[in-house]
Design a protein around this motif. Structure first.
Motif, short mmCIF file in Angstrom:
data_model
loop_
_atom_site.label_atom_id
_atom_site.label_comp_id
_atom_site.label_asym_id
_atom_site.label_seq_id
_atom_site.Cartn_x
_atom_site.Cartn_y
_atom_site.Cartn_z
N ALA A 1 -56.39 -29.82 -38.54
CA ALA A 1 -55.52 -30.62 -39.41
C ALA A 1 -54.07 -30.24 -39.22
O ALA A 1 -53.17 -31.10 -39.18
CB ALA A 1 -55.96 -30.42 -40.87
N ASP A 2 -53.80 -28.94 -39.09
CA ASP A 2 -52.42 -28.49 -38.88
C ASP A 2 -51.88 -29.01 -37.56
O ASP A 2 -50.74 -29.43 -37.45
CB ASP A 2 -52.37 -26.97 -38.94
N MET A 3 -52.71 -28.97 -36.51
CA MET A 3 -52.27 -29.47 -35.21
C MET A 3 -51.97 -30.96 -35.27
O MET A 3 -50.95 -31.42 -34.73
CB MET A 3 -53.35 -29.20 -34.15
N VAL A 4 -52.80 -31.73 -35.91
CA VAL A 4 -52.57 -33.17 -36.01
C VAL A 4 -51.31 -33.46 -36.80
O VAL A 4 -50.53 -34.38 -36.47
CB VAL A 4 -53.81 -33.85 -36.65
N GLU A 5 -51.06 -32.66 -37.84
CA GLU A 5 -49.84 -32.87 -38.65
C GLU A 5 -48.59 -32.66 -37.81
O GLU A 5 -47.63 -33.44 -37.86
CB GLU A 5 -49.86 -31.93 -39.84
N LYS A 6 -48.60 -31.58 -37.03
CA LYS A 6 -47.42 -31.31 -36.18
C LYS A 6 -47.26 -32.37 -35.10
O LYS A 6 -46.14 -32.77 -34.74
CB LYS A 6 -47.54 -29.93 -35.56
N LEU A 7 -48.37 -32.84 -34.56
CA LEU A 7 -48.30 -33.91 -33.56
C LEU A 7 -47.72 -35.18 -34.17
O LEU A 7 -46.93 -35.89 -33.55
CB LEU A 7 -49.71 -34.18 -33.01
N ALA A 8 -48.09 -35.47 -35.45
CA ALA A 8 -47.57 -36.66 -36.12
C ALA A 8 -46.05 -36.55 -36.31
O ALA A 8 -45.31 -37.51 -36.15
CB ALA A 8 -48.27 -36.84 -37.47
N VAL A 9 -45.59 -35.33 -36.66
CA VAL A 9 -44.14 -35.12 -36.81
C VAL A 9 -43.42 -35.40 -35.50
O VAL A 9 -42.40 -36.09 -35.45
CB VAL A 9 -43.86 -33.69 -37.31
N GLU B 1 -45.12 -24.46 -32.46
CA GLU B 1 -46.33 -24.21 -33.22
C GLU B 1 -47.55 -24.77 -32.50
O GLU B 1 -48.62 -24.15 -32.47
CB GLU B 1 -46.21 -24.81 -34.62
N LEU B 2 -47.37 -25.94 -31.87
CA LEU B 2 -48.48 -26.49 -31.08
C LEU B 2 -48.79 -25.60 -29.88
O LEU B 2 -49.96 -25.39 -29.53
CB LEU B 2 -48.13 -27.90 -30.60
N GLN B 3 -47.72 -25.08 -29.25
CA GLN B 3 -47.93 -24.22 -28.08
C GLN B 3 -48.61 -22.92 -28.46
O GLN B 3 -49.29 -22.31 -27.63
CB GLN B 3 -46.58 -23.94 -27.41
N LYS B 4 -48.44 -22.47 -29.69
CA LYS B 4 -49.11 -21.23 -30.12
C LYS B 4 -50.62 -21.41 -30.14
O LYS B 4 -51.37 -20.43 -29.94
CB LYS B 4 -48.61 -20.79 -31.50
N TYR B 5 -51.10 -22.63 -30.38
CA TYR B 5 -52.54 -22.86 -30.29
C TYR B 5 -53.03 -22.67 -28.86
O TYR B 5 -54.19 -22.33 -28.61
CB TYR B 5 -52.88 -24.28 -30.77
#
Length: 604
Positions: free
Chosen positions: A414-422, A449-453
Motif C-alpha cells: 500500500a505504501d509503495m502504491v501511494e508513493k507511485l500515485a504521488v 522511498e520507492l528505491q529503498k524497497y
C-alpha cells in the motif's frame, strides 16, 4: 590583350583586399620604400666619406711612424758614416800598443785632441768599435774583436757579404737580456789589420718606443720585420721582453699597410683600424640622421596613419553596423562626423535604415504580433481540451489497489502504491512544466522511498532545502533525474551501503543545488567530459549522447534560465560523485513563484 588581362587580374586581386590593406600597400610602395632608398643612398655617401677620412687618418699615422723611424735611422747612418771616415779614429784602432799603460795614455790623448767625444758619446745610440789591434784593452767604446765573436749579430754579419747590416735581436747585454737594434759595418776605411775592425751602433730602443707610444695615435700601430713585432703602441712588452710574433690574420685586418726600406732590410708598418666607421658616421652626423628619420619616416608614417584612420575607422563602424543587421531591425550609426564621401555614405545609410525600420515596425511586426496571438489562442484551446481528459480514472484505480492492500494488511505494498500515485500525479499534471524546489524535493523523496524497497538498507538518503530555497522554481523532474542517475549508476555496482545527499542552499549571489552519492564513482576523464557536455548541452549533443537523462535536465535548466546556469562534477572511483548546479539568484528570483514552505529532513 595580354596587358589588359594582367591589369584585370591585378584589379581583381586588389578588389579582394580590404581598404586598410590597400592603404598599407600604398604607404609601403609609394612612401616608405622610396624614402628608405633615398636614405640608404645618403647613408652610403656619408659612410664612404667617413671611411675615406678614417683611411686618410691611418695613412697619416703610418707616415708619422715612418718619419719617426727614418729620421732616427738617418741620424745614426750619418753618425756611422762620420765615424767610419774619421782618420783619427781609424788610426787609433789600427795602432799597436806595447802595454795597457801605453794604450791608456794614447786613449787619453786621443780623447783630448780629436772629435771622439762628439762622435762616440752620442745620446741617441751606444757606439762600440771592435778591433783586432794588438794591445787594445776592453772598455768603453773600444773592445777587442774576439769579444764579439760569440754574439748573434757578429755571426750574422760575418755570414753575409754586406758592408752594413741592420740587425734586431733579443740578447744579453751587460749581464741582462734585452731588445737590441743595431747598425753594423766594417771599419775598413784604411784597410788595416788581418780581420779589420767592426763598428756597431746600438739604437736607443726605449727612446723610439717612447716616441711612438707618447704620440697617442688613435689606432694600434705595429712595426714589424717579417712577422716579428719590433715596435707597438699597445703595450706589447718592454725592452726586457722578447719580441712577439704578429699573426697573419691580424696583419690581414690592417687598415693601412706600408713598407719602408731600412738599408737592405724591409720593415712593415701596420695600422689597425680601432674605429667603428658606421658608429662614427652616425655620431658625427647625428643631427642629419635625426632630421632624415623624422621627415622621411616618422612624419610620413604619422600622416599616412591619420589618413588611414580617417578612412578605415568610419568604414569599420559602418561594417560593424551592417553585420548586426537582424531580420526585423536595422541598426543606425550613433555618430557621424566629417563631410566627405564616406560621411555622405554613412548618412545615407542611416536614412535608409530609419525608413526600413519604420516599414518593418508598421507591417512585419504587426503581422507577427497577430500570428502570435492566433497561436496563443490555439494553445489555450488545446490546453482546455487536455484538461478535460485528465486521467483521473488512473489515480482512482491506484487508490483502489492501495485500499485493497490495506484491507489485506499488505501495508508495504500500500505504501509503495501511494508513493507511485504521488509520482504519477506530478508526472501527468497538465499545465505549467515548472515546479517549486519544495515540490521537486517531495517528488525526490517519493522516488527514493520507492528505491529503498529495491536496495533495502544499502540506500540511505538526506534531503535539505532550508529557508526560501524551496520557493524557487525549476523545470519539473530536474533534480530527480540526477538522483536517479546516482541510484542506478552509483549504487548498482557497489555492495556496501551508500548515501544519497540532495542539498539546496544559497552561496553569496548563487543558488546551489547539489546531488551527491557515495557510490561507485567514475574516472576523472569521464567526469570532465560529462561536465563539459552538460555545460554545452544542446539538441545536437542530446541526439548523439548515450546519457539522455542528465543532458535533458541540463538543457531544460539552460532553456528555463536563459543560459544562466553552470554545472560542475567531481568524482573519484570507489568514493562517489558530486554534481553541483549553480544558478545566479537574480535569474532564480525572476522565475520564482511566491509560495510558503521549505525545510529539510534526513532518513537512513
Amino acid at each position: 590583350m595580354r596587358k589588359r588581362k594582367k591589369e584585370s587580374r591585378l584589379v581583381a586581386w586588389l578588389n579582394r583586399l580590404k581598404l586598410k590593406q590597400k592603404l598599407g600597400i600604398m604607404q609601403i610602395c609609394c612612401v616608405i620604400l622610396p624614402l628608405l632608398l633615398t636614405d640608404s643612398v645618403v647613408a652610403a655617401v656619408i659612410m664612404h666619406a667617413e671611411r675615406q677620412e678614417n683611411l686618410q687618418e691611418m695613412s697619416n699615422i703610418a707616415d708619422s711612424v715612418e718619419y719617426t723611424i727614418m729620421s732616427y735611422s738617418a741620424q745614426l747612418v750619418t753618425l756611422m758614416q762620420d765615424i767610419y771616415k774619421n782618420r783619427e779614429v781609424n788610426e787609433f784602432i789600427s795602432s799597436t800598443y806595447t802595454s795597457p799603460l801605453d794604450y791608456y795614455n794614447r786613449h787619453f790623448s786621443f780623447a783630448q785632441v780629436s772629435l771622439f767625444t762628439l762622435l762616440m758619446n752620442n745620446n741617441d745610440c751606444n757606439v762600440v768599435i771592435y778591433t783586432d789591434a794588438e794591445g787594445i784593452v776592453n772598455g768603453g767604446n773600444f773592445q777587442r774583436l774576439e769579444k764579439a765573436e760569440g754574439e748573434n749579430w757578429y755571426q750574422t754579419f760575418r755570414g753575409q757579404d754586406k758592408k752594413i747590416l741592420l740587425f734586431a735581436d733579443f740578447a744579453k747585454v751587460n749581464w741582462e737580456n734585452r731588445r737590441t737594434i743595431s747598425f753594423i759595418r766594417h771599419m775598413d776605411y784604411l784597410a788595416s789589420g788581418d780581420r779589420g775592425a767592426v763598428l756597431r751602433l746600438e739604437w736607443d730602443y726605449s727612446n723610439i718606443l717612447r716616441a711612438i707610444v707618447n704620440s697617442k695615435y688613435a689606432s694600434t700601430v705595429y712595426v714589424c720585420e717579417g712577422d716579428r713585432i719590433l715596435f707597438s703602441n699597445e703595450g706589447r712588452g718592454g725592452i726586457y721582453v722578447p719580441f712577439e710574433t704578429l699573426p697573419a690574420s691580424t696583419a690581414a685586418k690592417a687598415g693601412v699597410h706600408k713598407t719602408i726600406r731600412m738599408l737592405d732590410n724591409s720593415w712593415d708598418i701596420y695600422i689597425m683600424s680601432q674605429r667603428n666607421v658606421a658608429y662614427e658616421a652616425m655620431r658625427k652626423n647625428m643631427p642629419l640622421f635625426c632630421l632624415l628619420i623624422f621627415f622621411n619616416i616618422f612624419l610620413p608614417f604619422a600622416l599616412m596613419n591619420l589618413i588611414n584612420r580617417s578612412f578605415t575607422e568610419r568604414l569599420q563602424d559602418l561594417e560593424a553596423v551592417l553585420r548586426k543587421v537582424k531580420k526585423d531591425e536595422l541598426y543606425q550609426l550613433p555618430e557621424i562626423s566629417g563631410s566627405d564621401e564616406i560621411s555622405l555614405l554613412m548618412r545615407t545609410y542611416n536614412e535608409m535604415a530609419g525608413r526600413m525600420n519604420n516599414l518593418i515596425q508598421n507591417e512585419y511586426k504587426n503581422r507577427l504580433k497577430r500570428q502570435e496571438q492566433d497561436i496563443a489562442r490555439q494553445k489555450a484551446e488545446l490546453l482546455a481540451l487536455h484538461s478535460q481528459i485528465n486521467p483521473h480514472f488512473l489515480f482512482n484505480a491506484l487508490e483502489s489497489i492501495r485500499m485493497h492492500s490495506v484491507i489485506k494488511k499488505e501495508y508495504e505494498t500500500a505504501d509503495m502504491v501511494e508513493k507511485l500515485a504521488v509520482m504519477q500525479r506530478q508526472n501527468v499534471t497538465w499545465g505549467n512544466d515548472y515546479v517549486t524546489i519544495e515540490d521537486e524535493m517531495n517528488f525526490v523523496k517519493a522516488y527514493l522511498e520507492l528505491q529503498k524497497y529495491r536496495f533495502g538498507d544499502r540506500l540511505c538518503y538526506e534531503i535539505s532545502a532550508p529557508g526560501e530555497c524551496g520557493q524557487f522554481r525549476i523545470p519539473r523532474l530536474t533534480l530527480v533525474t540526477f538522483v536517479e542517475n546516482a541510484c542506478v549508476h552509483g549504487m548498482e555496482k557497489k555492495e556496501a551501503a551508500c548515501w544519497v545527499f540532495v542539498r539546496v542552499s544559497q552561496d553569496g549571489e548563487n543558488l546551489i543545488l547539489e546531488v551527491e552519492d557515495t557510490g561507485h564513482g567514475m574516472t576523472e576523464e569521464k567526469c570532465r567530459r560529462l561536465a563539459g557536455e552538460m555545460n554545452e548541452a544542446s539538441i545536437e549533443i542530446l541526439k548523439d549522447s548515450r546519457r539522455v537523462g542528465m543532458l535533458n535536465a541540463a538543457l531544460r535548466l539552460k532553456l528555463f534560465l536563459d543560459g544562466q546556469v553552470g554545472f560542475e562534477m567531481d568524482s573519484e572511483t570507489g568514493v562517489g560523485t558530486l554534481v553541483t548546479i549553480r544558478i545566479p539568484l537574480k535569474a532564480a528570483r525572476r522565475k520564482r513563484c511566491l509560495q510558503a514552505g521549505g525545510g529539510g529532513e534526513g532518513v537512513c
